[in-house]
Design a protein around this motif. Structure first.
Motif, mmCIF file in Angstrom:
data_model
loop_
_atom_site.group_PDB
_atom_site.id
_atom_site.type_symbol
_atom_site.label_atom_id
_atom_site.label_comp_id
_atom_site.label_asym_id
_atom_site.label_seq_id
_atom_site.Cartn_x
_atom_site.Cartn_y
_atom_site.Cartn_z
ATOM 1 N N SER A 20 0.835 -1.206 0.000
ATOM 2 C CA SER A 20 0.000 0.000 0.000
ATOM 3 C C SER A 20 0.867 1.252 0.000
ATOM 4 O O SER A 20 0.575 2.232 -0.693
ATOM 5 C CB SER A 20 -0.936 0.004 1.210
ATOM 6 N N ALA A 21 1.959 1.202 0.752
ATOM 7 C CA ALA A 21 2.875 2.347 0.783
ATOM 8 C C ALA A 21 3.571 2.525 -0.560
ATOM 9 O O ALA A 21 3.754 3.653 -1.035
ATOM 10 C CB ALA A 21 3.914 2.159 1.896
ATOM 11 N N LEU A 22 3.942 1.421 -1.206
ATOM 12 C CA LEU A 22 4.611 1.505 -2.508
ATOM 13 C C LEU A 22 3.667 2.060 -3.568
ATOM 14 O O LEU A 22 4.074 2.886 -4.393
ATOM 15 C CB LEU A 22 5.111 0.122 -2.926
ATOM 16 N N THR A 23 2.420 1.635 -3.551
ATOM 17 C CA THR A 23 1.447 2.144 -4.526
ATOM 18 C C THR A 23 1.299 3.657 -4.397
ATOM 19 O O THR A 23 1.318 4.389 -5.406
ATOM 20 C CB THR A 23 0.087 1.448 -4.330
ATOM 21 N N ALA A 24 1.168 4.139 -3.168
ATOM 22 C CA ALA A 24 1.064 5.589 -2.939
ATOM 23 C C ALA A 24 2.345 6.305 -3.354
ATOM 24 O O ALA A 24 2.302 7.396 -3.942
ATOM 25 C CB ALA A 24 0.757 5.862 -1.468
ATOM 26 N N GLY A 163 1.979 2.341 9.658
ATOM 27 C CA GLY A 163 0.995 1.419 9.113
ATOM 28 C C GLY A 163 1.298 -0.045 9.344
ATOM 29 O O GLY A 163 0.505 -0.905 8.957
ATOM 30 N N GLN A 164 2.414 -0.343 10.004
ATOM 31 C CA GLN A 164 2.754 -1.742 10.260
ATOM 32 C C GLN A 164 1.895 -2.295 11.397
ATOM 33 O O GLN A 164 1.620 -1.614 12.380
ATOM 34 C CB GLN A 164 4.233 -1.867 10.615
ATOM 35 N N LYS A 165 1.481 -3.544 11.268
ATOM 36 C CA LYS A 165 0.617 -4.173 12.264
ATOM 37 C C LYS A 165 1.334 -4.309 13.599
ATOM 38 O O LYS A 165 2.550 -4.499 13.652
ATOM 39 C CB LYS A 165 0.160 -5.549 11.786
ATOM 40 N N GLU A 166 0.549 -4.271 14.677
ATOM 41 C CA GLU A 166 1.114 -4.304 16.028
ATOM 42 C C GLU A 166 1.634 -5.669 16.429
ATOM 43 O O GLU A 166 2.230 -5.817 17.497
ATOM 44 C CB GLU A 166 0.075 -3.815 17.037
ATOM 45 N N GLU A 167 1.451 -6.694 15.575
ATOM 46 C CA GLU A 167 2.035 -7.992 15.881
ATOM 47 C C GLU A 167 3.543 -7.980 15.628
ATOM 48 O O GLU A 167 4.257 -8.880 16.066
ATOM 49 C CB GLU A 167 1.365 -9.104 15.059
ATOM 50 N N PHE A 168 4.036 -6.947 14.946
ATOM 51 C CA PHE A 168 5.462 -6.812 14.708
ATOM 52 C C PHE A 168 6.104 -5.998 15.833
ATOM 53 O O PHE A 168 5.451 -5.192 16.494
ATOM 54 C CB PHE A 168 5.721 -6.175 13.343
ATOM 55 N N LEU A 169 7.386 -6.216 16.032
ATOM 56 C CA LEU A 169 8.054 -5.750 17.245
ATOM 57 C C LEU A 169 7.972 -4.245 17.476
ATOM 58 O O LEU A 169 7.525 -3.792 18.535
ATOM 59 C CB LEU A 169 9.531 -6.182 17.229
ATOM 60 N N ILE A 170 8.410 -3.439 16.519
ATOM 61 C CA ILE A 170 8.495 -2.001 16.767
ATOM 62 C C ILE A 170 7.124 -1.368 16.989
ATOM 63 O O ILE A 170 6.946 -0.615 17.959
ATOM 64 C CB ILE A 170 9.303 -1.303 15.653
ATOM 65 N N PRO A 171 6.104 -1.644 16.169
ATOM 66 C CA PRO A 171 4.776 -1.091 16.485
ATOM 67 C C PRO A 171 4.267 -1.574 17.846
ATOM 68 O O PRO A 171 3.583 -0.828 18.556
ATOM 69 C CB PRO A 171 3.892 -1.611 15.346
ATOM 70 N N HIS A 172 4.598 -2.802 18.207
ATOM 71 C CA HIS A 172 4.178 -3.366 19.496
ATOM 72 C C HIS A 172 4.803 -2.584 20.649
ATOM 73 O O HIS A 172 4.128 -2.247 21.632
ATOM 74 C CB HIS A 172 4.589 -4.837 19.557
ATOM 75 N N ILE A 173 6.079 -2.277 20.507
ATOM 76 C CA ILE A 173 6.774 -1.514 21.552
ATOM 77 C C ILE A 173 6.212 -0.095 21.644
ATOM 78 O O ILE A 173 5.942 0.416 22.738
ATOM 79 C CB ILE A 173 8.295 -1.482 21.272
ATOM 80 N N ILE A 174 6.014 0.546 20.500
ATOM 81 C CA ILE A 174 5.499 1.921 20.495
ATOM 82 C C ILE A 174 4.103 1.980 21.117
ATOM 83 O O ILE A 174 3.813 2.867 21.927
ATOM 84 C CB ILE A 174 5.472 2.478 19.052
ATOM 85 N N ASP A 175 3.250 1.032 20.738
ATOM 86 C CA ASP A 175 1.888 1.026 21.287
ATOM 87 C C ASP A 175 1.898 0.890 22.813
ATOM 88 O O ASP A 175 1.161 1.587 23.511
ATOM 89 C CB ASP A 175 1.095 -0.123 20.666
#
Length: 289
Positions: A20-24, A163-175
Motif C-alpha cells: 500500500s505504501a509503494l502504490t502511494a 501502518g505496520q501491524k502491532e504484531e510486529f516488534l516495533i509497532p508493538h513496543i510503540i503502542d
C-alpha cells in the motif's frame, strides 16, 4: 520531480504494509501504477494472473504472499502454495509477455556465519516462511537464466514504518510505550538490522528504473540494534519511563545478531538508506506526540 519510467507498474500485494505504501509512493512519482490487493488478485489462480496481460504491464513488483514467521510454523503448506506457486504464476506471465519483475523476498540467510551478511553468503532458511521465499527466489533465478526474464530480487532485513501491524516488534513496543502500563517483550537480547519503510521504497523504485538482467540486493541499514536498545530509544523519543518486563522466552530458531552488507545495492543501484533507526522512529511516532 524525477523523470517517470514510462512503464505501467503492477504492484501485487498492494493491500499490505509495504504494497500500500509503494502504490502511494509510485503515484506521487506520477507513475502509471496498478495496485492489486488479495481481493483483486489471487496469485495462486493461474487464470487470474494470466488475465493481467490485458492491462499491459511493463514491470511487476511482486509483494503478494503470506508473511509473519510464527504463523508459518502453523500453516507451512499455505505459505508454500502462496509464496512459491504464486511467484511461479507471475514468472510465467513475465516469460510469455516479456515483462520485468522486482521480487520482494525476505531475510533468508538463517544463522549467519559472519556479520555483515552479503548476498553471496550461504543461505540456510530455518523457518517455513524463509524457505518459501528462497524457493521463490530459485524460481526467479531459473526463469532469468533459462528464459531471459529480467528479475531484481530485494532481500529486506527488518522493515518498520507507519501502518505496520502491532504484531510486529516495533509497532508493538510503540503502542505499549504510549498506551500500556508497562512494556512487555519476549526477549531483550536479539539484535536486528532495521530498515525504514521509506528507504525500502526508494530501493524498489531504483530497481524499476534500472532493470537488471538478474541481481540480488540486501536492503537494510548496515547496523544492528538489540530489542533493549529499541525499547530505550522509543522511550527516549516519546519521553516515557515505563517499566520493561521481559519474559525471557526465546523464539524457535532465534538469531542472536543480524547485520546487512548493503554495499552491492550502493554500487549497482546508487542506493543508501536515508534514515537512522532514531530518525525512522521519530517519523513513525510523529503522529503520536
Amino acid at each position: 520531480m524525477t523523470e517517470r519510467t514510462g512503464k505501467k507498474i503492477v504492484v501485487t500485494g498492494a493491500g499490505g504494509f509495504i504494497g500500500s505504501a509503494l502504490t502511494a509512493y509510485l503515484q506521487k512519482k506520477d507513475e502509471m501504477v496498478l495496485g492489486l490487493g488479495s481481493k483483486e488478485l489471487d496469485v495462486t489462480d493461474k487464470q487470474s494472473v494470466a488475465a493481467l496481460a490485458a492491462s499491459r504491464p511493463g514491470h511487476i513488483v511482486h509483494l503478494a504472499g503470506k508473511t509473519f514467521v510464527p504463523r508459518s510454523w502453523e500453516e507451512p503448506a499455505q505459505f508454500m502454495e502462496t509464496n512459491v506457486f504464486g511467484t511461479l504464476n507471475l514468472l510465467e506471465l513475465c516469460r510469455i509477455h516479456q515483462i520485468s519483475m522486482t521480487y520482494i523476498s525476505a531475510y533468508i540467510y538463517g544463522p549467519p556465519e559472519k556479520n555483515p551478511i552479503c548476498e553471496t553468503d550461504a543461505v540456510r532458511p530455518d523457518n517455513p516462511y524463509a524457505r518459501s521465499k528462497y524457493m521463490a527466489e530459485e524460481l526467479c533465478a531459473f526463469y532469468a537464466k533459462q528464459f531471459g526474464v529480467q528479475v531484481s530480487i530485494i532481500r529486506p532485513f527488518n522493515v518498520y514504518g507507519k501502518g505496520q501491524k502491532e504484531e510486529f516488534l516495533i509497532p508493538h513496543i510503540i503502542d505499549q510505550a504510549i498506551h500500556g502500563d508497562c512494556i512487555r517483550v519476549m526477549d531483550l537480547t536479539p539484535m536486528r538490522d532495521y530498515v525504514y519503510l521509506d528507504d525500502l521504497l526508494d530501493a524498489i523504485y531504483l530497481t524499476i528504473k534500472n532493470v537488471q538482467e538478474y541481481d540480488v540486493f540486501n536492503i537494510g541499514s548496515g547496523t544492528s540494534y538489540s530489542v533493549a536498545e529499541v525499547v530505550e530509544l522509543v522511550q527516549r523519543i516519546l519521553g516515557t519511563e515505563k517499566t520493561v518486563e521481559c519474559r525471557n522466552q526465546t523464539r524457535k530458531n532465534e538469531l542472536n545478531n543480524v547485520v546487512a552488507d548493503i554495499s552491492h545495492a550502493g554500487e549497482v543501484l546508487g542506493w543508501r538508506p536515508a534514515h537512522t533507526l532514531e530518525q525512522g522512529l521519530r517519523e513513525m511516532t510523529g503522529g503520536c506526540l
